[in-house]
Write a protein that holds these residues in place. Structure first.
Motif, PDB file in Angstrom:
ATOM      1  N   ILE A 419      33.911  65.113  79.925  1.00  0.00           N
ATOM      2  CA  ILE A 419      32.989  65.724  78.970  1.00  0.00           C
ATOM      3  C   ILE A 419      31.674  64.956  78.966  1.00  0.00           C
ATOM      4  N   PRO A 420      30.574  65.578  78.532  1.00  0.00           N
ATOM      5  CA  PRO A 420      29.298  64.852  78.445  1.00  0.00           C
ATOM      6  C   PRO A 420      29.420  63.661  77.505  1.00  0.00           C
ATOM      7  N   ILE A 421      28.789  62.539  77.871  1.00  0.00           N
ATOM      8  CA  ILE A 421      28.928  61.293  77.120  1.00  0.00           C
ATOM      9  C   ILE A 421      28.382  61.423  75.697  1.00  0.00           C
ATOM     10  N   ILE A 422      27.476  62.376  75.470  1.00  0.00           N
ATOM     11  CA  ILE A 422      26.892  62.541  74.139  1.00  0.00           C
ATOM     12  C   ILE A 422      27.959  62.955  73.113  1.00  0.00           C
ATOM     13  N   ILE A 423      29.018  63.642  73.557  1.00  0.00           N
ATOM     14  CA  ILE A 423      30.047  64.098  72.616  1.00  0.00           C
ATOM     15  C   ILE A 423      30.818  62.915  72.024  1.00  0.00           C
ATOM     16  N   PRO A 424      31.391  61.998  72.831  1.00  0.00           N
ATOM     17  CA  PRO A 424      32.067  60.856  72.206  1.00  0.00           C
ATOM     18  C   PRO A 424      31.125  59.956  71.411  1.00  0.00           C
ATOM     19  N   VAL A 425      29.868  59.837  71.827  1.00  0.00           N
ATOM     20  CA  VAL A 425      28.900  59.038  71.061  1.00  0.00           C
ATOM     21  C   VAL A 425      28.698  59.657  69.681  1.00  0.00           C
ATOM     22  N   LEU A 426      28.538  60.985  69.639  1.00  0.00           N
ATOM     23  CA  LEU A 426      28.337  61.679  68.365  1.00  0.00           C
ATOM     24  C   LEU A 426      29.559  61.546  67.462  1.00  0.00           C
ATOM     25  N   VAL A 427      30.741  61.734  68.025  1.00  0.00           N
ATOM     26  CA  VAL A 427      31.969  61.633  67.230  1.00  0.00           C
ATOM     27  C   VAL A 427      32.159  60.214  66.703  1.00  0.00           C
ATOM     28  N   THR A 428      31.831  59.210  67.505  1.00  0.00           N
ATOM     29  CA  THR A 428      31.938  57.819  67.053  1.00  0.00           C
ATOM     30  C   THR A 428      31.004  57.545  65.884  1.00  0.00           C
ATOM     31  N   LEU A 429      29.764  58.026  65.970  1.00  0.00           N
ATOM     32  CA  LEU A 429      28.795  57.826  64.887  1.00  0.00           C
ATOM     33  C   LEU A 429      29.247  58.518  63.608  1.00  0.00           C
ATOM     34  N   VAL A 430      29.763  59.746  63.727  1.00  0.00           N
ATOM     35  CA  VAL A 430      30.252  60.473  62.551  1.00  0.00           C
ATOM     36  C   VAL A 430      31.445  59.737  61.942  1.00  0.00           C
ATOM     37  N   SER A 431      32.308  59.195  62.782  1.00  0.00           N
ATOM     38  CA  SER A 431      33.461  58.442  62.282  1.00  0.00           C
ATOM     39  C   SER A 431      33.020  57.233  61.470  1.00  0.00           C
ATOM     40  N   ILE A 432      32.005  56.533  61.969  1.00  0.00           N
ATOM     41  CA  ILE A 432      31.482  55.364  61.240  1.00  0.00           C
ATOM     42  C   ILE A 432      30.941  55.790  59.879  1.00  0.00           C
ATOM     43  N   LEU A 433      30.206  56.904  59.854  1.00  0.00           N
ATOM     44  CA  LEU A 433      29.668  57.407  58.581  1.00  0.00           C
ATOM     45  C   LEU A 433      30.791  57.781  57.616  1.00  0.00           C
ATOM     46  N   LEU A 434      31.829  58.438  58.136  1.00  0.00           N
ATOM     47  CA  LEU A 434      32.935  58.851  57.275  1.00  0.00           C
ATOM     48  C   LEU A 434      33.681  57.654  56.689  1.00  0.00           C
ATOM     49  N   VAL A 435      33.769  56.588  57.455  1.00  0.00           N
ATOM     50  CA  VAL A 435      34.468  55.391  56.967  1.00  0.00           C
ATOM     51  C   VAL A 435      33.615  54.618  55.961  1.00  0.00           C
ATOM     52  N   LEU A 436      32.310  54.493  56.245  1.00  0.00           N
ATOM     53  CA  LEU A 436      31.450  53.659  55.403  1.00  0.00           C
ATOM     54  C   LEU A 436      30.932  54.371  54.161  1.00  0.00           C
ATOM     55  N   ALA A 437      30.757  55.697  54.239  1.00  0.00           N
ATOM     56  CA  ALA A 437      30.131  56.429  53.122  1.00  0.00           C
ATOM     57  C   ALA A 437      30.831  56.213  51.783  1.00  0.00           C
ATOM     58  N   PRO A 438      32.154  56.411  51.685  1.00  0.00           N
ATOM     59  CA  PRO A 438      32.799  56.214  50.378  1.00  0.00           C
ATOM     60  C   PRO A 438      32.739  54.766  49.898  1.00  0.00           C
ATOM     61  N   ILE A 439      32.790  53.808  50.824  1.00  0.00           N
ATOM     62  CA  ILE A 439      32.771  52.392  50.440  1.00  0.00           C
ATOM     63  C   ILE A 439      31.410  52.022  49.855  1.00  0.00           C
TER      64      ILE A 439
END
Length: 497
Positions: A419-439
């Motif tokens: 898959i294009p490398i931009i997809i895992p980069v985007l998913v990783t960034l969203v994951s970081i936001l989802l983990v940090l946002a509530p904290i």
């Protein structure tokens, strides 16, 4: 085991000790996988994705998503965005699953990219927290809907709900321990049943829209809550409904032709679920205002009472089928994680044994069911969902990041899907936001406790996996021997051809 098999096994072990990954053109096969491949066809791959995702979430989460989004428009947007994120994440897992064709979901990918410690922490957290709590949440939801018709006008007693949920866990555990064939047939049947209720709700909504029931969609974004905290919690609850998008990676070894059927099942299954979820929520809003939906004890039951009366009993019946089907799919896949972790020496060895007669990982499945019953005791679904999502997205993000890392560190591995490398980069960034946002926005001690529990796995790893103290082995050996005789299980390599 024959001399040739011993030499082959020894060669593989030596390769692994040298730090080299063994990757063949086709997935390695044990008798467990040979048995399962008779049944895990492409059709079943789609069924296990659709059947596992569409379960309790779409009947439990709409209230929480709406409460955090604040209005109809943002609510529907969150549902669609969660589907897109689940699809992108699943595409990342498709590359990982066809590059490393081993069962166990995230476990073998973290092992390959980062070594045994992150893999152990994942199995530690998954086996004791995320997987059994997910199983418990689904079965509690099943119990609520199954008992609702017997208590009209009031909530069912908690004792009834918890006992019914425990009974569901026991039955599903027994079915999956007895037969792969029976579990797969049950999954197909329950997936068909849940699609019936999905179609009923969607068609009813379309008919109502055609009749002009659109007043609840006017000023759809009025009163919306736009903040990092509210959107993060809305995504948590929406993504809980989509949880299961990676479940097929837990049975990669048991899937027919995974290089073709794994991505095919993902590309068909998850967009189908996304369309269904958005249309179901639109149907809810055709008969309920935002306030009415938030006040409803069971959203689908309220919908059925208003649209299908006097046949409204159909809704809780088929919702119960839907949730039990999701629980069955979750049990089938999560049991393989326990099996793989035991096989790698990261859990009790007996958990990697399979039944001599039935060729199922019975000890792993029984262990999984037993831990899930413990999680029924608290029974607070909303709280469990929030902390489940927090923990699980830590490892989702880490696993997708592993894909990025292996693009540079493991160039020699075959990638039937790239898959294009931009997809895992985007998913990783969203994951970081989802983990940090509530904290960051609403810090709570429970998030700290969750992180501390994950890190406590380091102590267990150092004591029992790295140093391998003798006294735990002296205790576990007689336990393993008695469990072998009781359950009639043996290591997978020792099952006769």
């Amino acid at each position: 085991m024959g001399e040739e098999s011993l030499r082959k096994r020894k060669g593989e072990d030596n390769a692994q000790e040298d730090g080299q990954s063994v990757q063949s053109d086709e997935p390695q096969t044990t008798n467990l996988q040979k048995q399962a491949k008779l049944f895990l066809s492409p059709r079943y791959g789609i069924c296990i994705i659709v059947g596992t995702i569409i379960g309790s979430g779409i009947f439990v989460s709409p209230k929480s998503v709406l409460a955090n989004a604040g209005a109809v428009g943002p609510c529907l947007t969150v549902w669609a965005a969660c589907g897109v994120l689940a699809t992108l994440g699943a595409l990342c897992f498709a590359e990982l699953g066809t590059m490393i064709t081993k069962s166990g979901g995230e476990y073998p990918y973290l092992m390959e990219a980062f070594g045994p410690i992150p893999a152990f922490l994942f199995s530690w957290t998954s086996l004791l927290v995320t997987k059994p709590s997910s199983f418990a949440i689904i079965c509690l939801s099943f119990a609520e809907y199954a008992s609702a018709p017997f208590y009209p006008g009031c909530d069912p007693p908690q004792v009834v709900i918890k006992c019914l949920a425990a009974a569901a866990i026991v039955i599903i555990t027994i079915v999956n321990s007895l037969s792969v064939k029976l579990a797969s047939y049950l999954q197909n049947l329950l997936t068909a049943a849940k699609m019936i209720i999905v179609v009923i709700i969607i068609v009813s909504g379309i008919v109502l829209l055609a009749q002009g029931k659109t007043e609840n969609f006017e000023d759809a974004f009025k009163g919306s809550k736009i903040s990092v905290s509210s959107i993060g919690l809305a995504f948590y609850n929406g993504l809980w409904a989509y949880d299961g998008w990676n479940q097929l990676n837990y049975v990669t070894e048991e899937l027919k032709n995974p290089y073709r059927n794994l991505p095919l099942s993902i590309i068909i299954g998850i967009p189908l679920v996304t369309v269904c979820y958005v249309l179901i929520n639109i149907s809810y809003f055709t008969v309920m205002t935002s306030t009415e939906l938030l006040q409803s004890q069971a959203v689908a039951v309220t919908f059925g009472d208003r649209i299908l009366y006097p046949a409204s009993w159909i809704v809780p019946l088929f919702v119960a089928f839907s949730t039990i089907g999701s629980a069955n799919g979750t049990c089938f896949t999560a049991g393989r994680l326990v099996y793989v972790a035991g096989r790698e020496g990261h859990m009790l060895k007996v958990l990697s044994y399979i039944s001599v007669k039935r060729l199922t990982p019975a000890p792993a499945i029984i262990f999984y069911g037993a831990v899930a019953i413990i999680y029924i005791i608290p029974g607070d679904i909303d709280t469990l969902i929030n902390y489940f999502s927090f923990a699980v997205w830590i490892f989702y993000g880490l696993t997708v990041f592993a894909l990025i890392v292996m693009r540079f560190t493991r160039r020699e591995l075959k990638r039937p899907i790239r898959i294009p490398i931009i997809i895992p980069v985007l998913v990783t960034l969203v994951s970081i936001l989802l983990v940090l946002a509530p904290i960051i926005s609403t810090p709570e001690l429970a998030y700290l406790y969750c992180v501390l529990f994950i890190l406590s796995g380091l102590i267990v790893y150092v004591l029992f996996v790295h140093f391998k103290f003798n006294w735990p082995q002296k205790i576990s050996k007689p336990i393993t021997m008695h469990l072998q005789m009781l359950l009639e299980v043996v290591p997978a390599e020792d099952v006769p051809e």
